[in-house]
Design an enzyme around this catalytic site. Structure first.
Site, PDB file in Angstrom:
ATOM      1  N   GLN A 133       0.851  -1.194   0.000  1.00  0.00           N
ATOM      2  CA  GLN A 133       0.000   0.000   0.000  1.00  0.00           C
ATOM      3  C   GLN A 133       0.885   1.242   0.000  1.00  0.00           C
ATOM      4  O   GLN A 133       1.938   1.282   0.637  1.00  0.00           O
ATOM      5  CB  GLN A 133      -0.902  -0.005   1.233  1.00  0.00           C
ATOM      6  CG  GLN A 133      -1.828   1.198   1.360  1.00  0.00           C
ATOM      7  CD  GLN A 133      -1.192   2.355   2.117  1.00  0.00           C
ATOM      8  OE1 GLN A 133      -0.314   2.154   2.943  1.00  0.00           O
ATOM      9  NE2 GLN A 133      -1.630   3.565   1.819  1.00  0.00           N
ATOM     10  N   TYR A 135       1.044   5.691   0.049  1.00  0.00           N
ATOM     11  CA  TYR A 135       0.613   7.082   0.029  1.00  0.00           C
ATOM     12  C   TYR A 135       1.647   7.858  -0.789  1.00  0.00           C
ATOM     13  O   TYR A 135       2.830   7.510  -0.810  1.00  0.00           O
ATOM     14  CB  TYR A 135       0.538   7.673   1.438  1.00  0.00           C
ATOM     15  CG  TYR A 135      -0.559   7.105   2.303  1.00  0.00           C
ATOM     16  CD1 TYR A 135      -1.884   7.450   2.098  1.00  0.00           C
ATOM     17  CD2 TYR A 135      -0.260   6.233   3.346  1.00  0.00           C
ATOM     18  CE1 TYR A 135      -2.895   6.941   2.902  1.00  0.00           C
ATOM     19  CE2 TYR A 135      -1.255   5.719   4.158  1.00  0.00           C
ATOM     20  CZ  TYR A 135      -2.575   6.072   3.927  1.00  0.00           C
ATOM     21  OH  TYR A 135      -3.570   5.569   4.717  1.00  0.00           O
ATOM     22  N   THR A 161      -3.510   4.317  -2.277  1.00  0.00           N
ATOM     23  CA  THR A 161      -4.653   4.846  -1.532  1.00  0.00           C
ATOM     24  C   THR A 161      -4.972   6.251  -2.023  1.00  0.00           C
ATOM     25  O   THR A 161      -4.110   7.128  -2.010  1.00  0.00           O
ATOM     26  CB  THR A 161      -4.355   4.865  -0.025  1.00  0.00           C
ATOM     27  OG1 THR A 161      -4.214   3.517   0.435  1.00  0.00           O
ATOM     28  CG2 THR A 161      -5.480   5.537   0.746  1.00  0.00           C
ATOM     29  N   ARG A 170     -11.125  12.036  13.265  1.00  0.00           N
ATOM     30  CA  ARG A 170     -11.534  10.906  14.090  1.00  0.00           C
ATOM     31  C   ARG A 170     -11.654  11.385  15.531  1.00  0.00           C
ATOM     32  O   ARG A 170     -10.653  11.638  16.206  1.00  0.00           O
ATOM     33  CB  ARG A 170     -10.524   9.768  13.937  1.00  0.00           C
ATOM     34  CG  ARG A 170     -10.464   9.304  12.478  1.00  0.00           C
ATOM     35  CD  ARG A 170      -9.141   8.690  12.092  1.00  0.00           C
ATOM     36  NE  ARG A 170      -9.048   8.562  10.630  1.00  0.00           N
ATOM     37  CZ  ARG A 170      -7.985   8.083  10.008  1.00  0.00           C
ATOM     38  NH1 ARG A 170      -6.924   7.692  10.684  1.00  0.00           N
ATOM     39  NH2 ARG A 170      -7.981   8.007   8.682  1.00  0.00           N
ATOM     40  N   LYS A 244      -7.044   2.111  -4.447  1.00  0.00           N
ATOM     41  CA  LYS A 244      -7.851   1.808  -3.255  1.00  0.00           C
ATOM     42  C   LYS A 244      -8.570   3.073  -2.785  1.00  0.00           C
ATOM     43  O   LYS A 244      -7.941   4.104  -2.574  1.00  0.00           O
ATOM     44  CB  LYS A 244      -6.962   1.279  -2.137  1.00  0.00           C
ATOM     45  CG  LYS A 244      -7.685   0.979  -0.832  1.00  0.00           C
ATOM     46  CD  LYS A 244      -6.729   0.444   0.210  1.00  0.00           C
ATOM     47  CE  LYS A 244      -7.422   0.138   1.519  1.00  0.00           C
ATOM     48  NZ  LYS A 244      -7.882   1.369   2.223  1.00  0.00           N
ATOM     49  N   HIS A 268     -12.017   3.456   3.498  1.00  0.00           N
ATOM     50  CA  HIS A 268     -11.000   3.573   4.547  1.00  0.00           C
ATOM     51  C   HIS A 268     -11.552   3.125   5.899  1.00  0.00           C
ATOM     52  O   HIS A 268     -11.208   3.686   6.940  1.00  0.00           O
ATOM     53  CB  HIS A 268     -10.487   5.018   4.638  1.00  0.00           C
ATOM     54  CG  HIS A 268      -9.010   5.134   4.865  1.00  0.00           C
ATOM     55  ND1 HIS A 268      -8.121   5.471   3.886  1.00  0.00           N
ATOM     56  CD2 HIS A 268      -8.257   4.965   5.987  1.00  0.00           C
ATOM     57  CE1 HIS A 268      -6.894   5.520   4.380  1.00  0.00           C
ATOM     58  NE2 HIS A 268      -6.954   5.214   5.658  1.00  0.00           N
ATOM     59  N   ARG A 271     -13.164   5.797   8.048  1.00  0.00           N
ATOM     60  CA  ARG A 271     -12.276   6.681   8.807  1.00  0.00           C
ATOM     61  C   ARG A 271     -11.962   7.976   8.067  1.00  0.00           C
ATOM     62  O   ARG A 271     -11.208   8.800   8.569  1.00  0.00           O
ATOM     63  CB  ARG A 271     -10.967   5.937   9.123  1.00  0.00           C
ATOM     64  CG  ARG A 271     -11.172   4.798  10.091  1.00  0.00           C
ATOM     65  CD  ARG A 271     -10.010   3.820  10.088  1.00  0.00           C
ATOM     66  NE  ARG A 271      -8.744   4.383  10.544  1.00  0.00           N
ATOM     67  CZ  ARG A 271      -8.400   4.558  11.815  1.00  0.00           C
ATOM     68  NH1 ARG A 271      -9.258   4.230  12.782  1.00  0.00           N
ATOM     69  NH2 ARG A 271      -7.220   5.043  12.138  1.00  0.00           N
ATOM     70  N   ASP A 299     -13.277  -3.891   0.584  1.00  0.00           N
ATOM     71  CA  ASP A 299     -13.050  -4.062   2.012  1.00  0.00           C
ATOM     72  C   ASP A 299     -14.094  -3.251   2.767  1.00  0.00           C
ATOM     73  O   ASP A 299     -14.861  -2.493   2.181  1.00  0.00           O
ATOM     74  CB  ASP A 299     -11.619  -3.678   2.411  1.00  0.00           C
ATOM     75  CG  ASP A 299     -11.314  -2.182   2.299  1.00  0.00           C
ATOM     76  OD1 ASP A 299     -12.247  -1.343   2.272  1.00  0.00           O
ATOM     77  OD2 ASP A 299     -10.120  -1.825   2.233  1.00  0.00           O
ATOM     78  N   ARG A 303     -17.600  -9.103   8.641  1.00  0.00           N
ATOM     79  CA  ARG A 303     -17.472  -9.734   9.944  1.00  0.00           C
ATOM     80  C   ARG A 303     -17.924 -11.194   9.939  1.00  0.00           C
ATOM     81  O   ARG A 303     -17.756 -11.889  10.935  1.00  0.00           O
ATOM     82  CB  ARG A 303     -18.299  -8.965  10.994  1.00  0.00           C
ATOM     83  CG  ARG A 303     -17.925  -7.503  11.154  1.00  0.00           C
ATOM     84  CD  ARG A 303     -16.546  -7.328  11.749  1.00  0.00           C
ATOM     85  NE  ARG A 303     -16.204  -5.918  11.930  1.00  0.00           N
ATOM     86  CZ  ARG A 303     -15.503  -5.195  11.054  1.00  0.00           C
ATOM     87  NH1 ARG A 303     -15.057  -5.755   9.936  1.00  0.00           N
ATOM     88  NH2 ARG A 303     -15.233  -3.923  11.286  1.00  0.00           N
ATOM     89  N   ARG A 323      -9.629  -4.904  10.607  1.00  0.00           N
ATOM     90  CA  ARG A 323      -9.897  -4.915  12.044  1.00  0.00           C
ATOM     91  C   ARG A 323      -9.989  -6.333  12.618  1.00  0.00           C
ATOM     92  O   ARG A 323      -9.424  -6.595  13.691  1.00  0.00           O
ATOM     93  CB  ARG A 323     -11.171  -4.117  12.360  1.00  0.00           C
ATOM     94  CG  ARG A 323     -10.994  -2.590  12.227  1.00  0.00           C
ATOM     95  CD  ARG A 323     -12.248  -1.858  12.676  1.00  0.00           C
ATOM     96  NE  ARG A 323     -12.122  -0.404  12.613  1.00  0.00           N
ATOM     97  CZ  ARG A 323     -12.656   0.373  11.673  1.00  0.00           C
ATOM     98  NH1 ARG A 323     -13.364  -0.182  10.668  1.00  0.00           N
ATOM     99  NH2 ARG A 323     -12.498   1.681  11.697  1.00  0.00           N
TER     100      ARG A 323
END
Length: 393
Positions: A133, A135, A161, A170, A244, A268, A271, A299, A303, A323
């Site tokens: 990934q 940036y 990303t 946040r 992404k 994200h 987020r 993504d 769960r 997560r």
């Protein structure tokens, strides 16, 4: 409710992780932007899709093998990029890598890894796919160095990303005044000859590059665009480029136009932009626009194995989770990360069996009931003209 046996689902692992992790670290992993509407929607939106099972089919042999970027993988379930795995466990990304190798799919490593990319891929078994990934920074030499290191180390793709020209607000982190513990290092910003050497110690003074990397909000390249970003990235690497953070048909078409290899439908983890569509709700328009010209992954909010099944049915070629793996790390390190992946894998296989499918290629939209007209989008109003309906999602 507490249980004395091993966790039997991702929610169980989440509860354990919350108990064992420091409050600031838990808040960093678990928080979303602003009111966390999008973070919450990522999970809850799956409930609006119902399954359409078929009966009396031979389901005695189930396989989840598929291909991603033309390479075979054991399962369409991979690990999404997430920063600072050592917040969850001292072995960090190295433990995650070993769990990924045992699991048999793809691991996307975050630029903000607390373990160098060379150390992470060295934990693989030679068959696991690793993607890097990325940036892009105002000083593009910093980004270029990471890309070239990843390509040299054997990573198979660059995941750019694109949804973070600035970090989302946040509130949990702001209230906690969260900063990573000083002993954690951003090893991808360090000299690889130092960080991968036998004499490396975490208490070495932080370099200029590492300090630069830790201040992404100030140093991210906010001028990055389709026109000046993809062509630049293609000029410095031969690796396939996956974008992404795509949520719309329009950006999917631009990814095709710029000859990207794939897109990850992602917000994200809720987020960044609060109020954006959940990823499962955005997925169908991206798949339709892709029209098999580009691979589509997803993504966010996964769960359960049935969530994976629904995403595959709606056209995702693979899905990624972050997560749940981090919670697994906090629970029991490498073993816990693998347990989280294995629970989802077994639930996917069960969902396939109970819907009458035996391989990933059989899973399509005929197995899912989708909500009708859940979201509607109109064109900009023109004077004297009625609004034009652009999309029903």
């Amino acid at each position: 409710m507490d249980y004395t046996n091993e966790p039997v689902c991702i929610k169980d692992i989440e509860k354990i992780a919350q108990r064992v992790m420091p409050g600031g670290a838990w808040g960093y992993y678990n928080s979303g932007a602003n009111d966390e509407q999008t973070k919450t929607d990522n999970e809850s939106a799956f409930d609006s899709y119902r399954l359409h099972p078929r009966m009396l089919r031979d389901v005695s042999k189930i396989t989840t093998h598929t291909t991603v970027l033309g390479q075979k993988v054991r399962t369409p379930l991979g690990i999404a990029p997430c920063a600072l795995h050592k917040l969850a466990h001292a072995d960090g990304e190295a433990a995650t890598s070993r769990a990924a190798a045992k699991h048999g799919s793809i691991m996307i490593l975050s630029t903000y890894s607390t373990t160098s990319l060379e150390k992470v891929i060295a934990q693989g078994d030679g068959t696991t796919q690793y993607w890097m990934q990325l940036y892009v920074y105002q000083d593009r030499h910093v980004s270029e160095t990471i890309v070239r290191r990843a390509e040299k180390a054997g990573f198979k793709a660059i995941v750019l990303t694109v949804d973070a020209p600035m970090l989302g607000r946040r509130l949990v982190d702001a209230r906690n005044k969260f900063n990573p513990p000083p002993h954690l290092r951003l090893e991808n910003f360090m000299d690889p000859n130092v960080v991968n050497g036998t004499g490396y110690a975490p208490d070495l003074a932080k370099s200029k590059n590492e300090t630069f990397g830790a201040t992404f909000g100030a140093n991210g390249d906010q001028s990055l665009s389709w026109a000046n970003g993809i062509s630049w990235l293609k000029s410095i690497t031969k690796l396939p480029i996956i974008v992404k953070g795509v949520l719309t048909a329009e950006d999917t078409q631009l990814a095709i136009d710029h000859k990207c290899a794939g897109v990850i439908v992602s917000n994200h983890g809720g987020r960044q932009l609060d109020g954006a569509l959940s990823t499962i709700d955005a997925l169908p328009q991206v798949v339709e626009a892709a029209n098999d010209k580009i691979e589509v992954y997803m993504d966010g909010g996964i769960r359960k194995g049935s969530d994976i099944f629904k995403a595959l049915a709606l056209g995702a070629r693979a899905v990624f989770v972050a997560r749940p793996v981090l919670w697994g790390l906090a629970y029991k390190g490498e073993q816990g990360a693998f347990i989280a992946l294995d629970l989802l894998q077994k639930e996917l296989e069960l969902a396939m069996m109970l819907t009458g499918t035996t391989q990933v290629s059989e899973i399509d939209e005929s197995y899912v009931y989708t909500p009708v007209n859940r979201w509607v989008r109109h064109s900009r109003r023109q004077p004297g003209q009625p609004r034009k309906l652009l999309a029903k999602l």
